[in-house]
Design a protein around this motif. Structure first.
Motif, mmCIF file in Angstrom:
data_model
loop_
_atom_site.group_PDB
_atom_site.id
_atom_site.type_symbol
_atom_site.label_atom_id
_atom_site.label_comp_id
_atom_site.label_asym_id
_atom_site.label_seq_id
_atom_site.Cartn_x
_atom_site.Cartn_y
_atom_site.Cartn_z
ATOM 1 N N LYS A 146 0.837 -1.202 0.000
ATOM 2 C CA LYS A 146 0.000 0.000 0.000
ATOM 3 C C LYS A 146 0.875 1.257 0.000
ATOM 4 O O LYS A 146 0.636 2.195 -0.778
ATOM 5 N N ILE A 147 1.880 1.295 0.845
ATOM 6 C CA ILE A 147 2.795 2.446 0.902
ATOM 7 C C ILE A 147 3.522 2.603 -0.432
ATOM 8 O O ILE A 147 3.618 3.711 -0.965
ATOM 9 N N ARG A 148 4.016 1.495 -0.984
ATOM 10 C CA ARG A 148 4.719 1.557 -2.267
ATOM 11 C C ARG A 148 3.818 2.119 -3.356
ATOM 12 O O ARG A 148 4.256 2.945 -4.166
ATOM 13 N N LYS A 149 2.566 1.676 -3.393
ATOM 14 C CA LYS A 149 1.627 2.144 -4.428
ATOM 15 C C LYS A 149 1.313 3.625 -4.229
ATOM 16 O O LYS A 149 1.355 4.411 -5.182
ATOM 17 N N GLU A 150 1.002 4.026 -2.986
ATOM 18 C CA GLU A 150 0.649 5.420 -2.708
ATOM 19 C C GLU A 150 1.804 6.379 -3.025
ATOM 20 O O GLU A 150 1.578 7.493 -3.475
ATOM 21 N N ARG A 151 3.030 5.962 -2.779
ATOM 22 C CA ARG A 151 4.187 6.841 -2.923
ATOM 23 C C ARG A 151 4.993 6.551 -4.197
ATOM 24 O O ARG A 151 6.043 7.130 -4.402
ATOM 25 N N ASN A 152 4.502 5.648 -5.030
ATOM 26 C CA ASN A 152 5.132 5.302 -6.313
ATOM 27 C C ASN A 152 6.538 4.733 -6.167
ATOM 28 O O ASN A 152 7.411 4.995 -6.995
ATOM 29 N N TYR A 153 6.775 3.946 -5.120
ATOM 30 C CA TYR A 153 8.064 3.284 -4.940
ATOM 31 C C TYR A 153 8.072 2.022 -5.796
ATOM 32 O O TYR A 153 7.605 0.974 -5.398
ATOM 33 N N SER A 154 8.614 2.150 -6.994
ATOM 34 C CA SER A 154 8.527 1.069 -7.969
ATOM 35 C C SER A 154 9.765 0.184 -8.016
ATOM 36 O O SER A 154 9.708 -0.939 -8.496
ATOM 37 N N TRP A 155 10.896 0.666 -7.538
ATOM 38 C CA TRP A 155 12.148 -0.089 -7.623
ATOM 39 C C TRP A 155 12.604 -0.469 -6.219
ATOM 40 O O TRP A 155 12.562 0.347 -5.300
ATOM 41 N N VAL A 156 13.059 -1.716 -6.065
ATOM 42 C CA VAL A 156 13.454 -2.228 -4.752
ATOM 43 C C VAL A 156 14.695 -3.092 -4.889
ATOM 44 O O VAL A 156 14.833 -3.839 -5.861
ATOM 45 N N ASP A 157 15.602 -2.998 -3.914
ATOM 46 C CA ASP A 157 16.643 -4.001 -3.750
ATOM 47 C C ASP A 157 16.944 -4.131 -2.268
ATOM 48 O O ASP A 157 16.377 -3.417 -1.441
ATOM 49 N N ILE A 158 17.801 -5.065 -1.937
ATOM 50 C CA ILE A 158 18.169 -5.302 -0.543
ATOM 51 C C ILE A 158 19.683 -5.240 -0.434
ATOM 52 O O ILE A 158 20.400 -5.819 -1.257
ATOM 53 N N ILE A 159 20.158 -4.518 0.575
ATOM 54 C CA ILE A 159 21.589 -4.389 0.825
ATOM 55 C C ILE A 159 21.876 -4.889 2.242
ATOM 56 O O ILE A 159 21.107 -4.625 3.168
ATOM 57 N N THR A 160 22.953 -5.632 2.381
ATOM 58 C CA THR A 160 23.413 -6.064 3.688
ATOM 59 C C THR A 160 24.734 -5.359 3.950
ATOM 60 O O THR A 160 25.668 -5.466 3.156
ATOM 61 N N ILE A 161 24.787 -4.622 5.045
ATOM 62 C CA ILE A 161 25.975 -3.855 5.394
ATOM 63 C C ILE A 161 26.628 -4.500 6.611
ATOM 64 O O ILE A 161 26.125 -4.390 7.731
#
Length: 179
Positions: free
Chosen positions: A54-69
């Motif tokens: 829901k947050i991604r759709k409302e705010r148009n967050y279309s690209w995702v990845d995961i980083i481990t630091i």
């Protein structure tokens, strides 16, 4: 709930809490006035979380990845940690969702003082374009985070001073309106 506070001026290990004495906590409303948004989500179900979707759709967050630091997982670890802790801004929002571990995001307030935001599993934060900020691990030296973007990712940090950039000008206008 997320914990935030004004930092002391000590120049020792950035992974320490650096709480000002006497303590000066910062609440979510004060962070919102800086344009910093926060959500608490269930990181164990991030792959199929309707609230995250829901947050991604409302705010148009279309690209995702995961980083481990951590030393074992991030190439050029020491160099990257130093780069993340260099004060900078971005031309776009910075969105981070902590899936495991913990760390600190530091942001500048209206008077240019540092506020430290302690992030742990389940915390998601959005920093507005144009805000000066930095990131460091805490003493656990480990975080796994989802990075989200509107459109294609742009990783360019603009180290301070970058007041000439349009994103900074717009951010300062936002601060003036929210005062």
């Amino acid at each position: 709930m997320v914990e935030a506070w004004y930092m002391d001026e000590a120049a020792d290990d950035p992974r320490l809490p650096h709480r000002a004495e006497p303590a000066r906590p910062v609440g979510l409303e004060q962070l919102r006035r800086l344009g910093v948004l926060y959500w608490k989500l269930d990181a164990d179900k991030y792959e199929n979380d309707p609230e995250l979707e829901k947050i991604r759709k409302e705010r148009n967050y279309s690209w995702v990845d995961i980083i481990t630091i951590c030393k074992d997982k991030l190439p050029n670890y020491e160099e990257k940690i130093k780069m993340f802790f260099e004060e900078h801004l971005h031309l776009d929002e910075e969105i981070r969702y902590i899936l495991d571990g913990s760390g600190y995001f530091d942001v500048r307030d209206q008077e240019d003082r540092w506020i430290r935001i302690s992030m742990e599993k389940g915390d998601m934060i959005t920093l507005p374009a144009g805000i000066y900020h930095r990131f460091t691990l805490d003493e656990k030296n480990y975080v796994k985070a989802m990075r989200l973007f509107v459109g294609d990712p742009v990783w360019t940090p603009y180290n301070r001073p970058s007041d000439h950039l349009e994103a900074r000008t717009q951010y300062l206008e936002f601060l003036a309106q929210s005062a």
